[in-house]
Enzyme design. Structure first.
Site, mmCIF file in Angstrom:
data_model
loop_
_atom_site.group_PDB
_atom_site.id
_atom_site.type_symbol
_atom_site.label_atom_id
_atom_site.label_comp_id
_atom_site.label_asym_id
_atom_site.label_seq_id
_atom_site.Cartn_x
_atom_site.Cartn_y
_atom_site.Cartn_z
ATOM 1 N N GLY A 71 4.969 -2.542 9.786
ATOM 2 C CA GLY A 71 6.099 -3.285 9.241
ATOM 3 C C GLY A 71 5.700 -4.730 8.989
ATOM 4 O O GLY A 71 5.001 -5.027 8.037
ATOM 5 N N SER A 97 -1.777 -1.032 9.711
ATOM 6 C CA SER A 97 -1.086 -1.947 8.830
ATOM 7 C C SER A 97 -0.716 -3.204 9.612
ATOM 8 O O SER A 97 -1.578 -3.826 10.209
ATOM 9 C CB SER A 97 0.114 -1.228 8.219
ATOM 10 O OG SER A 97 0.538 -1.841 7.055
ATOM 11 N N TRP A 98 0.581 -3.615 9.616
ATOM 12 C CA TRP A 98 0.971 -4.715 10.501
ATOM 13 C C TRP A 98 0.592 -4.385 11.945
ATOM 14 O O TRP A 98 0.247 -5.266 12.730
ATOM 15 C CB TRP A 98 2.465 -4.994 10.399
ATOM 16 C CG TRP A 98 3.014 -5.695 11.616
ATOM 17 C CD1 TRP A 98 3.772 -5.136 12.600
ATOM 18 C CD2 TRP A 98 2.823 -7.067 11.993
ATOM 19 N NE1 TRP A 98 4.069 -6.077 13.570
ATOM 20 C CE2 TRP A 98 3.498 -7.267 13.220
ATOM 21 C CE3 TRP A 98 2.138 -8.131 11.410
ATOM 22 C CZ2 TRP A 98 3.518 -8.499 13.874
ATOM 23 C CZ3 TRP A 98 2.154 -9.364 12.059
ATOM 24 C CH2 TRP A 98 2.831 -9.542 13.275
ATOM 25 N N ASP A 108 -6.245 2.008 -0.867
ATOM 26 C CA ASP A 108 -5.099 1.353 -0.242
ATOM 27 C C ASP A 108 -4.752 0.116 -1.059
ATOM 28 O O ASP A 108 -5.506 -0.859 -1.084
ATOM 29 C CB ASP A 108 -5.449 0.970 1.195
ATOM 30 C CG ASP A 108 -4.260 0.449 1.991
ATOM 31 O OD1 ASP A 108 -3.272 0.001 1.373
ATOM 32 O OD2 ASP A 108 -4.326 0.477 3.233
ATOM 33 N N HIS A 141 -2.545 3.957 1.405
ATOM 34 C CA HIS A 141 -2.175 3.206 2.601
ATOM 35 C C HIS A 141 -1.548 4.054 3.698
ATOM 36 O O HIS A 141 -1.697 3.754 4.889
ATOM 37 C CB HIS A 141 -1.183 2.101 2.208
ATOM 38 C CG HIS A 141 -0.738 1.250 3.358
ATOM 39 N ND1 HIS A 141 -1.603 0.421 4.048
ATOM 40 C CD2 HIS A 141 0.473 1.109 3.965
ATOM 41 C CE1 HIS A 141 -0.941 -0.204 5.011
ATOM 42 N NE2 HIS A 141 0.314 0.200 4.990
#
Length: 333
Positions: free
Chosen positions: A64, A131-132, A282, A310
């Site tokens: 996120g 990711s985050w 990605d 991704h």
């Protein structure tokens, strides 16, 4: 940015179309125990634990920011070998207050992970984040290297200025129709600074203003997150609000990190094992960040998945992540 919540369709029983999609993960298991953890400011965080209570502790760090966790997050780990710990970060998932920005910084989230570790009486744990989640995993590890057994990271985002600019402007070079819809939500005079324009909409108290903005933001990211895009799913907008509001908040504040901080401090964790899984295509988190991290981290292993974007649910990424958790457990004996 960073986890356009590919988890959402997998919430609940996992039956139907997604049963086949997740077939190469470990079997679905129920959480063994759950709890609510009061941390700083107004925040109360949801956590859960599953798998073997005597197994290797592993912390799943979701993306996120704002995506939250889902039952399928447990399924990258062999439940007979791992003690699987999930946490919904501030403002995300089942944590409360929902989509809250007060006292919501990277330093706060790092502190929360330590509070959870102490609460669960974990000495050291494997950190698994995408990711985050890769950003926060690295930031936590560099702050508390003595508490980490190692890292499995996916879809690397180092929160450098060019990565944020890429999200806002660069992804449209590959997905021009998604980028056009993203910009068309704003009046022409506000399109020079879409981050600020979206921020003012996303924090507006009126749902008729913040929900449409959240849906457009999340749809833009979701459209760019897979090698093979899926049909759009607007839902009720609630999940989109947490994702969009928190992502925009963190982008606007440069991730609450100094430019280049995560690479500069990599020596603090460089002695620990790390596997990096990166989709070759990605578009949300450009592969150059995974390459830069690998170059800065001697001994890290970088796996480029040749036919993936991704999402953590793309077949090649799923396979590589499951293999990474299996290899780590074998190494630990």
């Amino acid at each position: 940015m960073l986890f356009s919540n590919p988890l959402a369709p997998a919430r609940g029983s996992g039956k139907g179309d997604h049963a086949d999609l997740l077939a190469d993960l470990y079997p679905a298991t129920e959480s063994r125990r759950t709890g609510r953890l009061r941390v700083g400011g107004p925040h109360v965080l949801h956590w859960e634990e599953s798998g073997n209570p005597e197994g290797i502790p592993v912390l799943f760090v979701h993306g996120g920011p704002g995506a939250g966790t889902a039952p399928f997050c447990r399924r990258y780990f062999d439940p007979t070998r791992y003690r699987i710990i999930l946490l919904d970060q501030r403002g995300a998932g089942r944590s409360r207050p929902f989509a809250e920005l007060t006292d919501n910084t990277t330093a706060d989230l790092i502190a929360d992970l330590e509070i959870l570790r102490v609460h669960l009486e974990v000495n050291q744990w494997l950190i698994f984040g995408g990711s985050w989640g890769s950003t926060l995993a690295l930031a936590y590890g560099e702050a508390h290297p003595e508490r980490c057994l190692g890292f499995i990271l996916r879809g690397i985002f180092l929160f450098r200025a060019f990565e944020v600019d890429w999200f806002l402007r660069g992804m449209g070079r590959f997905f021009p129709e998604a980028a056009e819809a993203f910009m068309d939500h704003l009046p022409p005079e506000e399109r020079d600074d879409p981050l600020e324009a979206y921020y003012h909409r996303l924090v507006h108290p009126d749902p008729t203003i913040h929900l449409p903005a959240a849906r457009v933001w999340s749809a833009y990211e979701d459209a760019c997150a897979r090698l093979r895009p899926r049909p759009a799913d607007e839902g009720d907008g609630r999940a989109a609000l947490a994702l969009a509001r928190l992502e925009c908040h963190y982008m606007r504040n440069h991730g609450f990190l100094r430019e280049g901080q995560l690479l500069e401090n990599i020596d603090r964790i460089a002695a620990l094992p790390c596997t990096i899984v990166q989709g070759r295509y990605d578009v949300v988190c450009p592969p150059v960040s995974a390459w830069d991290l690998h170059r800065a981290w001697p001994g890290s292993r970088l796996i480029f998945v040749p036919d993936a974007g991704h999402s953590a649910l793309e077949p090649g990424v799923r396979t590589a992540l499951v293999q990474a958790t299996r290899t780590f457990a074998d190494r630990m004996g």
